[in-house]
Scaffold this motif. Structure first.
Motif, PDB file in Angstrom:
ATOM      1  N   ALA A  13       0.936  -1.375  -0.057  1.00  0.00           N
ATOM      2  CA  ALA A  13      -0.253  -0.149   0.181  1.00  0.00           C
ATOM      3  C   ALA A  13       0.789   1.136  -0.409  1.00  0.00           C
ATOM      4  CB  ALA A  13      -0.985   0.425   1.118  1.00  0.00           C
ATOM      5  N   HIS A  14       1.858   1.310   0.663  1.00  0.00           N
ATOM      6  CA  HIS A  14       2.653   2.517   0.436  1.00  0.00           C
ATOM      7  C   HIS A  14       4.086   2.109   0.360  1.00  0.00           C
ATOM      8  CE1 HIS A  14       4.646   5.542   2.873  1.00  0.00           C
ATOM      9  NE2 HIS A  14       4.240   6.621   2.851  1.00  0.00           N
ATOM     10  N   PRO A  15       4.612   2.842  -1.361  1.00  0.00           N
ATOM     11  CA  PRO A  15       5.996   3.319  -1.325  1.00  0.00           C
ATOM     12  C   PRO A  15       7.121   2.640  -0.677  1.00  0.00           C
ATOM     13  CG  PRO A  15       5.199   4.990  -1.583  1.00  0.00           C
ATOM     14  CD  PRO A  15       4.068   4.620  -0.826  1.00  0.00           C
ATOM     15  N   GLN A  16       6.831   3.109   0.676  1.00  0.00           N
ATOM     16  CA  GLN A  16       8.184   3.238   1.557  1.00  0.00           C
ATOM     17  C   GLN A  16       8.700   1.935   1.897  1.00  0.00           C
ATOM     18  OE1 GLN A  16       8.846   6.695   3.585  1.00  0.00           O
ATOM     19  NE2 GLN A  16       9.264   7.779   1.831  1.00  0.00           N
ATOM     20  N   MET A  17       6.988   1.180   2.125  1.00  0.00           N
ATOM     21  CA  MET A  17       7.189  -0.101   2.986  1.00  0.00           C
ATOM     22  C   MET A  17       7.945  -1.596   2.461  1.00  0.00           C
ATOM     23  SD  MET A  17       2.497  -0.909   2.858  1.00  0.00           S
ATOM     24  CE  MET A  17       1.824   0.018   4.268  1.00  0.00           C
ATOM     25  N   PRO A  18       8.355  -1.857   2.997  1.00  0.00           N
ATOM     26  CA  PRO A  18       9.606  -2.691   2.841  1.00  0.00           C
ATOM     27  C   PRO A  18       9.511  -3.429   1.717  1.00  0.00           C
ATOM     28  CG  PRO A  18       8.691  -4.105   4.802  1.00  0.00           C
ATOM     29  CD  PRO A  18       8.040  -2.562   4.675  1.00  0.00           C
ATOM     30  N   ARG A  19      10.255  -4.506   0.699  1.00  0.00           N
ATOM     31  CA  ARG A  19       9.920  -5.219  -1.113  1.00  0.00           C
ATOM     32  C   ARG A  19       9.517  -6.811  -0.726  1.00  0.00           C
ATOM     33  NH1 ARG A  19       6.743  -1.237  -1.056  1.00  0.00           N
ATOM     34  NH2 ARG A  19       7.421   0.384  -3.265  1.00  0.00           N
ATOM     35  N   GLU A  20      10.517  -7.354   0.748  1.00  0.00           N
ATOM     36  CA  GLU A  20      11.026  -8.322   0.820  1.00  0.00           C
ATOM     37  C   GLU A  20      10.282  -8.522   2.395  1.00  0.00           C
ATOM     38  OE1 GLU A  20      14.659 -11.266   1.381  1.00  0.00           O
ATOM     39  OE2 GLU A  20      13.796  -9.823  -1.463  1.00  0.00           O
ATOM     40  N   ILE A  21       9.662  -9.108   2.981  1.00  0.00           N
ATOM     41  CA  ILE A  21       9.454 -10.167   4.314  1.00  0.00           C
ATOM     42  C   ILE A  21       9.102 -11.293   4.193  1.00  0.00           C
ATOM     43  CG2 ILE A  21       7.829 -10.196   5.664  1.00  0.00           C
ATOM     44  CD1 ILE A  21       6.357  -7.277   4.031  1.00  0.00           C
ATOM     45  N   LYS A  22      10.417 -11.923   4.702  1.00  0.00           N
ATOM     46  CA  LYS A  22      11.408 -13.309   4.977  1.00  0.00           C
ATOM     47  C   LYS A  22      10.455 -14.152   6.716  1.00  0.00           C
ATOM     48  CE  LYS A  22      15.776 -12.699   3.254  1.00  0.00           C
ATOM     49  NZ  LYS A  22      17.440 -12.602   3.784  1.00  0.00           N
ATOM     50  N   ASP A  23       9.878 -14.990   6.366  1.00  0.00           N
ATOM     51  CA  ASP A  23       9.452 -15.328   7.135  1.00  0.00           C
ATOM     52  C   ASP A  23       8.198 -14.551   7.955  1.00  0.00           C
ATOM     53  OD1 ASP A  23      11.204 -17.224   7.821  1.00  0.00           O
ATOM     54  OD2 ASP A  23      12.920 -17.094   8.946  1.00  0.00           O
ATOM     55  N   ALA A  24       7.579 -14.479   6.637  1.00  0.00           N
ATOM     56  CA  ALA A  24       6.038 -13.205   7.079  1.00  0.00           C
ATOM     57  C   ALA A  24       4.743 -14.659   7.741  1.00  0.00           C
ATOM     58  CB  ALA A  24       5.428 -13.422   5.952  1.00  0.00           C
ATOM     59  N   LYS A  25       4.490 -13.837   8.818  1.00  0.00           N
ATOM     60  CA  LYS A  25       3.292 -13.873   9.185  1.00  0.00           C
ATOM     61  C   LYS A  25       1.954 -13.097   8.873  1.00  0.00           C
ATOM     62  CE  LYS A  25       5.120 -17.332  11.708  1.00  0.00           C
ATOM     63  NZ  LYS A  25       4.223 -19.264  11.364  1.00  0.00           N
ATOM     64  N   ILE A  26       0.473 -13.730   7.815  1.00  0.00           N
ATOM     65  CA  ILE A  26       0.067 -13.530   7.301  1.00  0.00           C
ATOM     66  C   ILE A  26      -1.362 -12.865   7.822  1.00  0.00           C
ATOM     67  CG2 ILE A  26      -1.062 -12.919   5.162  1.00  0.00           C
ATOM     68  CD1 ILE A  26       1.253 -14.459   3.847  1.00  0.00           C
ATOM     69  N   ALA A  27      -1.290 -11.912   8.182  1.00  0.00           N
ATOM     70  CA  ALA A  27      -3.471 -11.725   8.776  1.00  0.00           C
ATOM     71  C   ALA A  27      -3.741 -11.567   7.018  1.00  0.00           C
ATOM     72  CB  ALA A  27      -3.431 -10.200   9.742  1.00  0.00           C
ATOM     73  N   ILE A  28      -4.842 -12.451   7.054  1.00  0.00           N
ATOM     74  CA  ILE A  28      -6.127 -12.779   5.623  1.00  0.00           C
ATOM     75  C   ILE A  28      -7.513 -11.355   6.626  1.00  0.00           C
ATOM     76  CG2 ILE A  28      -6.808 -13.784   4.273  1.00  0.00           C
ATOM     77  CD1 ILE A  28      -4.496 -15.675   4.429  1.00  0.00           C
ATOM     78  N   LEU A  29      -7.455 -10.458   6.099  1.00  0.00           N
ATOM     79  CA  LEU A  29      -8.739 -10.246   6.265  1.00  0.00           C
ATOM     80  C   LEU A  29      -9.776  -9.511   5.151  1.00  0.00           C
ATOM     81  CD1 LEU A  29      -6.490  -7.134   8.373  1.00  0.00           C
ATOM     82  CD2 LEU A  29      -7.751  -9.281   8.985  1.00  0.00           C
TER      83      LEU A  29
END
Length: 324
Positions: A13-29
């Protein structure tokens, strides 16, 4: 490109959010990042600057409460089916919670299946057990227009894979999809029945020889149908020979003689100019189930045609069954 996971046509959503997330825990809303709306029709009057500031404070506190509930569950990435405005985007970035918005329903379900997560309809119901997981979530950029896609890779459900296709036009893409579909159907047939036959028209030639030998044993009109079936089986190796630039009749005759002489049913048309007609050494194979289905369907079509007694033309002068 083969991606061991899910690819969606979305970006963070935001251009400055990290472009790579390792070992992600995902909230599916499936609940939006916005203040709750009243069920009935109401009117909100803002008569002063204090009223506006109170409303703005209420919205900010509501956003922060939602974000806190997501972060308290242990989520490092939020995927939302609905959108959220600039205020919510700024607060998500401020609280270091990457988020993706406007993800469609089918894609939400695919992500849930791949990551072993649960789709959550309310923020209050979000718990660590309902989070999905992925080894890495990253943005990929392709093409001259730098189109961005979100890849969710190394998911717990290893059966979830995506084949990413890009081409200069839609015709090439559709042809590639058709070729991939055919290849997967071959694998499916092998899973159902692991028996194979050799390609290059060798199976049809072997069947043609066997049917022709059987016709020699029959006395009567039936031998003509056997010989016709034998000739029909020669159509496929003849077509392969013609496509390869060989003389169809000469090639089929020579291959039949070789099969009988060497007692080798794997001899077929050398369409790749490999220097040998042995399809076994070339590694050209077909599934037995597909071959049986082809012969069965072709036979059924011929039987249907033979059942036709006559063909009526639109302007013929034959009397109808009612004598009119």
């Amino acid at each position: 490109m083969l991606v061991k996971g899910v690819v969606i046509d979305k970006t963070l959503a935001h251009p400055q959010m990290p472009r790579e997330i390792k070992d992600a825990k995902i909230a599916i809303l499936t609940c939006p990042f916005e203040p709750p709306k009243p069920k009935n029709t109401v009117r909100l009057d803002i008569a002063s600057e204090a009223d506006y500031e109170a409303l703005r404070k209420y919205e900010r506190e509501t956003f922060e409460t939602m974000i806190k509930q997501v972060k308290d569950s242990g989520a490092t990435l939020a995927i939302c089916q609905w959108g959220f405005d600039d205020e919510a985007t700024h607060l998500l970035y401020h609280h270091k919670l990457p988020a993706v918005r406007w993800v469609g329903g089918p894609e939400i379900e695919l992500i849930a299946i791949a990551t072993n997560g649960r789709i959550v309809p309310r923020f209050s119901e979000l718990t660590p057990e309902k989070l999905g997981s992925a080894g890495i979530v990253r943005e990929l950029a392709f093409g001259t227009g730098r189109d961005h896609y979100l890849c969710i890779e190394n998911c717990p459900n290893t059966r979830a894979v995506t084949i990413f296709i890009r081409a200069s036009n839609s015709t090439v893409i559709e042809e590639t999809k058709r070729a991939l579909h055919d290849a997967m159907c071959v694998v499916r047939n092998l899973v159902r029945d692991d028996k194979i036959v050799y390609g290059g028209g060798s199976a049809e030639l072997a069947c043609s020889i066997a049917v022709s030998k059987e016709a020699d044993k029959i006395v009567g009109l039936e031998q003509y149908s056997f010989r016709a079936y034998s000739d029909a089986l020669d159509a496929i190796p003849m077509a392969l020979a013609q496509n390869s630039g060989y003389s169809p009749i000469d090639t089929v005759t020579q291959l039949k003689a070789l099969q009988i002489e060497q007692n080798n049913s794997a001899i077929g048309v050398d369409g790749m100019n490999m220097g040998t007609n042995d399809m076994k050494s070339q590694g050209v194979i077909e599934t037995l189930q597909a071959k049986k289905q082809q012969l069965s369907l072709a036979t059924q079509v011929v039987r249907m045609i033979l059942k036709i007694d006559d063909v009526r033309l639109p302007n013929d002068e034959q009397p109808s069954m009612f004598g009119m």
